[in-house]
Design a protein around this motif. Structure first.
Motif, mmCIF file in Angstrom:
data_model
loop_
_atom_site.group_PDB
_atom_site.id
_atom_site.type_symbol
_atom_site.label_atom_id
_atom_site.label_comp_id
_atom_site.label_asym_id
_atom_site.label_seq_id
_atom_site.Cartn_x
_atom_site.Cartn_y
_atom_site.Cartn_z
ATOM 1 N N HIS A 92 -23.977 -17.787 31.738
ATOM 2 C CA HIS A 92 -23.447 -17.561 30.393
ATOM 3 C C HIS A 92 -22.588 -16.304 30.331
ATOM 4 C CE1 HIS A 92 -27.119 -15.146 30.642
ATOM 5 N NE2 HIS A 92 -26.645 -14.406 29.654
ATOM 6 N N ALA A 93 -23.054 -15.246 31.016
ATOM 7 C CA ALA A 93 -22.278 -14.000 31.028
ATOM 8 C C ALA A 93 -20.977 -14.173 31.798
ATOM 9 C CB ALA A 93 -23.109 -12.878 31.641
ATOM 10 N N THR A 94 -21.020 -14.936 32.902
ATOM 11 C CA THR A 94 -19.814 -15.175 33.688
ATOM 12 C C THR A 94 -18.774 -15.944 32.893
ATOM 13 O OG1 THR A 94 -21.175 -15.230 35.691
ATOM 14 C CG2 THR A 94 -18.935 -16.124 35.849
ATOM 15 N N LEU A 95 -19.227 -16.987 32.186
ATOM 16 C CA LEU A 95 -18.293 -17.817 31.426
ATOM 17 C C LEU A 95 -17.728 -17.092 30.218
ATOM 18 C CD1 LEU A 95 -20.181 -21.256 31.508
ATOM 19 C CD2 LEU A 95 -18.241 -20.539 32.912
ATOM 20 N N MET A 96 -18.492 -16.150 29.669
ATOM 21 C CA MET A 96 -18.056 -15.464 28.449
ATOM 22 C C MET A 96 -17.200 -14.237 28.725
ATOM 23 S SD MET A 96 -18.965 -17.115 25.815
ATOM 24 C CE MET A 96 -18.713 -15.855 24.557
ATOM 25 N N THR A 97 -17.124 -13.798 29.962
ATOM 26 C CA THR A 97 -16.417 -12.557 30.264
ATOM 27 C C THR A 97 -14.937 -12.637 29.896
ATOM 28 O OG1 THR A 97 -17.946 -12.015 32.057
ATOM 29 C CG2 THR A 97 -15.790 -10.924 32.075
ATOM 30 N N ILE A 98 -14.239 -13.646 30.425
ATOM 31 C CA ILE A 98 -12.801 -13.767 30.166
ATOM 32 C C ILE A 98 -12.519 -14.015 28.686
ATOM 33 C CG2 ILE A 98 -10.733 -15.122 30.647
ATOM 34 C CD1 ILE A 98 -11.697 -15.482 33.481
ATOM 35 N N PRO A 99 -13.224 -14.939 28.008
ATOM 36 C CA PRO A 99 -12.968 -15.106 26.562
ATOM 37 C C PRO A 99 -13.185 -13.832 25.760
ATOM 38 C CG PRO A 99 -14.208 -16.973 27.397
ATOM 39 C CD PRO A 99 -14.155 -15.967 28.495
ATOM 40 N N ILE A 100 -14.233 -13.080 26.075
ATOM 41 C CA ILE A 100 -14.495 -11.848 25.332
ATOM 42 C C ILE A 100 -13.370 -10.841 25.549
ATOM 43 C CG2 ILE A 100 -15.998 -9.824 25.233
ATOM 44 C CD1 ILE A 100 -18.361 -11.676 25.625
ATOM 45 N N VAL A 101 -12.908 -10.714 26.794
ATOM 46 C CA VAL A 101 -11.807 -9.783 27.079
ATOM 47 C C VAL A 101 -10.552 -10.194 26.325
ATOM 48 C CG1 VAL A 101 -10.276 -8.918 28.884
ATOM 49 C CG2 VAL A 101 -12.729 -9.094 29.319
ATOM 50 N N LEU A 102 -10.254 -11.495 26.304
ATOM 51 C CA LEU A 102 -9.065 -11.972 25.596
ATOM 52 C C LEU A 102 -9.194 -11.774 24.092
ATOM 53 C CD1 LEU A 102 -8.309 -15.268 27.568
ATOM 54 C CD2 LEU A 102 -7.166 -13.049 27.761
ATOM 55 N N ILE A 103 -10.389 -11.985 23.555
ATOM 56 C CA ILE A 103 -10.607 -11.758 22.119
ATOM 57 C C ILE A 103 -10.389 -10.291 21.776
ATOM 58 C CG2 ILE A 103 -12.385 -11.707 20.328
ATOM 59 C CD1 ILE A 103 -13.507 -14.282 21.535
ATOM 60 N N ILE A 104 -10.896 -9.409 22.621
ATOM 61 C CA ILE A 104 -10.728 -7.975 22.374
ATOM 62 C C ILE A 104 -9.250 -7.592 22.416
ATOM 63 C CG2 ILE A 104 -11.166 -5.677 23.326
ATOM 64 C CD1 ILE A 104 -13.907 -6.682 24.202
ATOM 65 N N LEU A 105 -8.515 -8.133 23.399
ATOM 66 C CA LEU A 105 -7.111 -7.755 23.565
ATOM 67 C C LEU A 105 -6.210 -8.347 22.485
ATOM 68 C CD1 LEU A 105 -6.610 -7.985 27.440
ATOM 69 C CD2 LEU A 105 -6.789 -5.930 26.034
ATOM 70 N N PHE A 106 -6.452 -9.601 22.114
ATOM 71 C CA PHE A 106 -5.510 -10.294 21.238
ATOM 72 C C PHE A 106 -6.022 -10.509 19.815
ATOM 73 C CE2 PHE A 106 -4.462 -11.716 25.572
ATOM 74 C CZ PHE A 106 -3.146 -11.263 25.635
ATOM 75 N N THR A 107 -7.256 -10.107 19.526
ATOM 76 C CA THR A 107 -7.784 -10.222 18.166
ATOM 77 C C THR A 107 -8.300 -8.884 17.648
ATOM 78 O OG1 THR A 107 -8.395 -12.536 18.535
ATOM 79 C CG2 THR A 107 -9.417 -11.411 16.680
ATOM 80 N N VAL A 108 -9.237 -8.296 18.381
ATOM 81 C CA VAL A 108 -9.864 -7.053 17.909
ATOM 82 C C VAL A 108 -8.867 -5.899 17.942
ATOM 83 C CG1 VAL A 108 -11.743 -5.406 18.273
ATOM 84 C CG2 VAL A 108 -12.124 -7.851 18.672
ATOM 85 N N LEU A 109 -8.154 -5.740 19.057
ATOM 86 C CA LEU A 109 -7.193 -4.636 19.181
ATOM 87 C C LEU A 109 -6.095 -4.707 18.120
ATOM 88 C CD1 LEU A 109 -6.111 -2.164 20.685
ATOM 89 C CD2 LEU A 109 -4.953 -3.721 22.275
ATOM 90 N N PRO A 110 -5.411 -5.870 17.910
ATOM 91 C CA PRO A 110 -4.412 -5.922 16.831
ATOM 92 C C PRO A 110 -5.010 -5.674 15.456
ATOM 93 C CG PRO A 110 -4.113 -7.761 18.338
ATOM 94 C CD PRO A 110 -5.414 -7.120 18.700
ATOM 95 N N THR A 111 -6.265 -6.118 15.242
ATOM 96 C CA THR A 111 -6.906 -5.891 13.946
ATOM 97 C C THR A 111 -7.142 -4.408 13.701
ATOM 98 O OG1 THR A 111 -7.994 -8.055 14.059
ATOM 99 C CG2 THR A 111 -8.902 -6.436 12.521
ATOM 100 N N VAL A 112 -7.643 -3.713 14.706
ATOM 101 C CA VAL A 112 -7.861 -2.269 14.573
ATOM 102 C C VAL A 112 -6.531 -1.548 14.387
ATOM 103 C CG1 VAL A 112 -8.722 -0.206 15.745
ATOM 104 C CG2 VAL A 112 -10.000 -2.351 15.895
ATOM 105 N N PHE A 113 -5.499 -1.998 15.097
ATOM 106 C CA PHE A 113 -4.178 -1.396 14.957
ATOM 107 C C PHE A 113 -3.651 -1.580 13.532
ATOM 108 C CE2 PHE A 113 0.506 -1.906 15.336
ATOM 109 C CZ PHE A 113 0.818 -0.614 15.737
ATOM 110 N N MET A 114 -3.840 -2.784 12.982
ATOM 111 C CA MET A 114 -3.394 -3.057 11.616
ATOM 112 C C MET A 114 -4.179 -2.211 10.612
ATOM 113 S SD MET A 114 -4.322 -4.785 8.617
ATOM 114 C CE MET A 114 -5.523 -6.006 9.103
ATOM 115 N N ILE A 115 -5.485 -2.097 10.807
ATOM 116 C CA ILE A 115 -6.304 -1.301 9.895
ATOM 117 C C ILE A 115 -5.883 0.164 9.935
ATOM 118 C CG2 ILE A 115 -8.648 -0.439 9.481
ATOM 119 C CD1 ILE A 115 -9.688 -3.162 10.402
ATOM 120 N N SER A 116 -5.613 0.668 11.120
ATOM 121 C CA SER A 116 -5.226 2.077 11.249
ATOM 122 C C SER A 116 -3.905 2.363 10.547
ATOM 123 C CB SER A 116 -5.147 2.472 12.723
ATOM 124 O OG SER A 116 -4.134 1.724 13.383
#
Length: 451
Positions: A154-178
């Motif tokens: 489960h951790a192996t399969l979730m690693t790449i999706p989590i990294v992509l979510i952080i880069l393309f969802t969480v990071l732009p969201t934090v940038f927009m909030i800032s």
């Protein structure tokens, strides 16, 4: 025996540092060292190389990127300075605050990621120390790799999706909030500064407040009306098609599904042409003698009330087939014995609908209705493609009478004013409103109470 094993397994990092050997202690500073000693090559080298790369980046670039967040650049405007080395005056451009902010936030994310890896290193070191202390088998490199595709799959399969979510969802969201806490706009498009909650004040009580609250009110009215009408009439249409005596049910369903199958932007653009002042609808109504002059439905000369009613009706045309399909699946699975028993007891079709059919449909579709309501709050396509916000309202700042918060946000971003900070504030407020309404509504549904 159980208590002894439990006490032994409850080893702390302090005990690991105190009782561990030199390699165990060095692993607190050199990541992966203890794993390398036990020939766990993949884990050891991964942690070691991650630490080396991070330290090189941190001292060469990371510190500077994080420090830039303090003022988003020292030079805020273009200025002419004397270059002593060349002996001439040169034009010094302002610092690019957008890149400084972006790289600064990215640096914080990288630091957070390294902290997580360091915690993984400490846990691995503590676990290895525990196995050594209990004289148990320490997994080999092959066993560690095999566990990635077995116990820790489960951790192996979730690693790449989590990294992509952080880069393309969480990071732009934090940038927009800032950006909401800066003065980033057309006048400060390059060198801008932190301004705290000033942009929030402009939206909630400043020059944009006269637009925000009326547009917010219309957005909520639109979301409720669009959700309620498509759901209610979709259910009625599904009941009508499923009624006994209706022939060729598949044909009727197909006709309405075609409306849903056509791309939404095509339907909306064609409806915009159909409702135009010189469009087919006005031409037909005048030829039939129903009106003496064309009606302004959605242009800038239209009445705000007529334009708003029009977009709600057009949205029904697009949304009813979706509700019909969902309701049809529920209706076909309703307990027929309960409905037949109600009919035998003398219940009318209206009573059966009110007390049996509709409550069960609502029970199943409540979460979907909440999702649809939130989607209508952010329904950009219907307003932008159909009316473009028209008719314009002179009392509003950058918005028309049919604009929603999301289309107003678009106007503030790409319009003449380019108030990026105000747009970021609107994005935050839209999220807060959507989250609040969805949580309150979901907690009051029967699906939540009985779940």
């Amino acid at each position: 025996m159980f208590k002894k094993k439990h006490a032994t397994s409850a080893v702390t990092l302090k005990e690991t540092w105190k009782d561990g050997d030199a390699v165990t202690k060095l692993t607190f500073f050199i990541m992966g060292l203890n794993a390398l000693r036990h020939r766990q090559w993949l884990k050891g080298f991964s942690l070691l190389f991650a630490e080396i790369i991070f330290l090189i980046w941190f001292f060469l670039s990371g510190i500077h990127s994080i420090a830039g967040l303090s003022n988003l650049g020292a030079i805020k405007s273009k200025r002419v300075v004397f270059d002593k080395a060349q002996g001439v005056y040169i034009t010094q451009q302002p610092d690019n605050s957008v890149l400084i902010l972006l790289f600064g936030i990215l640096a914080l994310f990288i630091v957070a990621g390294f902290i997580y890896l360091y915690i993984v290193n400490l846990r691995s070191n503590k676990h290895t120390f525990l196995l050594e202390k209990r004289h148990e088998h320490i997994p080999t490199n092959h066993e560690e790799i095999a566990s990635l595709f077995d116990q820790r799959l489960h951790a192996t399969l979730m690693t790449i999706p989590i990294v992509l979510i952080i880069l393309f969802t969480v990071l732009p969201t934090v940038f927009m909030i800032s950006m909401a806490f800066t003065n980033y706009d057309r006048q400060h498009s390059v060198g801008f500064s932190w301004t705290g909650f000033q942009a929030f004040g402009n939206v909630l009580s400043g020059d944009l407040a006269g637009t925000f609250f009326p547009v917010l009110g219309w957005t909520l009215i639109w979301a409720v009306a669009a959700t309620a009408t498509t759901f209610f009439f979709g259910v009625l249409l599904a009941l009508l098609i499923e009624s006994k005596g209706i022939k060729h049910k598949n044909v009727w369903r197909t006709i309405f599904i075609i409306v849903y199958a056509v791309p939404q932007f095509v339907s909306l653009l064609m409806m915009a042409q159909f409702l135009d002042y010189q469009g087919p609808l006005n031409t037909l109504l005048m030829n039939w003698g129903w009106i003496s002059h064309p009606i302004h439905f959605i242009d800038n000369q239209a009445s705000p009330l007529i334009a708003r009613i029009t977009v709600i009706v057009v949205n029904m045309w697009i949304g009813i087939p979706v509700s019909m399909l969902t309701s049809t699946a529920i209706i076909q699975n309703l307990p027929q014995d309960q409905i037949e028993a109600a009919r035998i007891d003398g219940a009318s079709p209206v009573q059966i609908f009110n007390h049996i059919t509709f409550p069960q449909i609502l029970f199943v579709m409540s979460p979907a209705l909440i999702q649809q309501f939130i989607g209508n709050i952010n329904n950009f396509n219907v307003i932008y493609l159909l009316t473009g916000g028209a008719p314009m309202n002179n009392n509003y700042n950058g918005a028309g009478s049919t604009d929603l918060l999301v289309t107003w946000l678009y106007n503030l971003t790409f319009g003449q004013e380019q108030r990026y900070n105000a747009s970021a504030v609107l994005g935050i407020l839209i999220f807060i409103i959507s989250a609040t309404f969805s949580l309150i509504a979901y907690r009051h549904t029967n699906a939540y109470k009985e779940g």
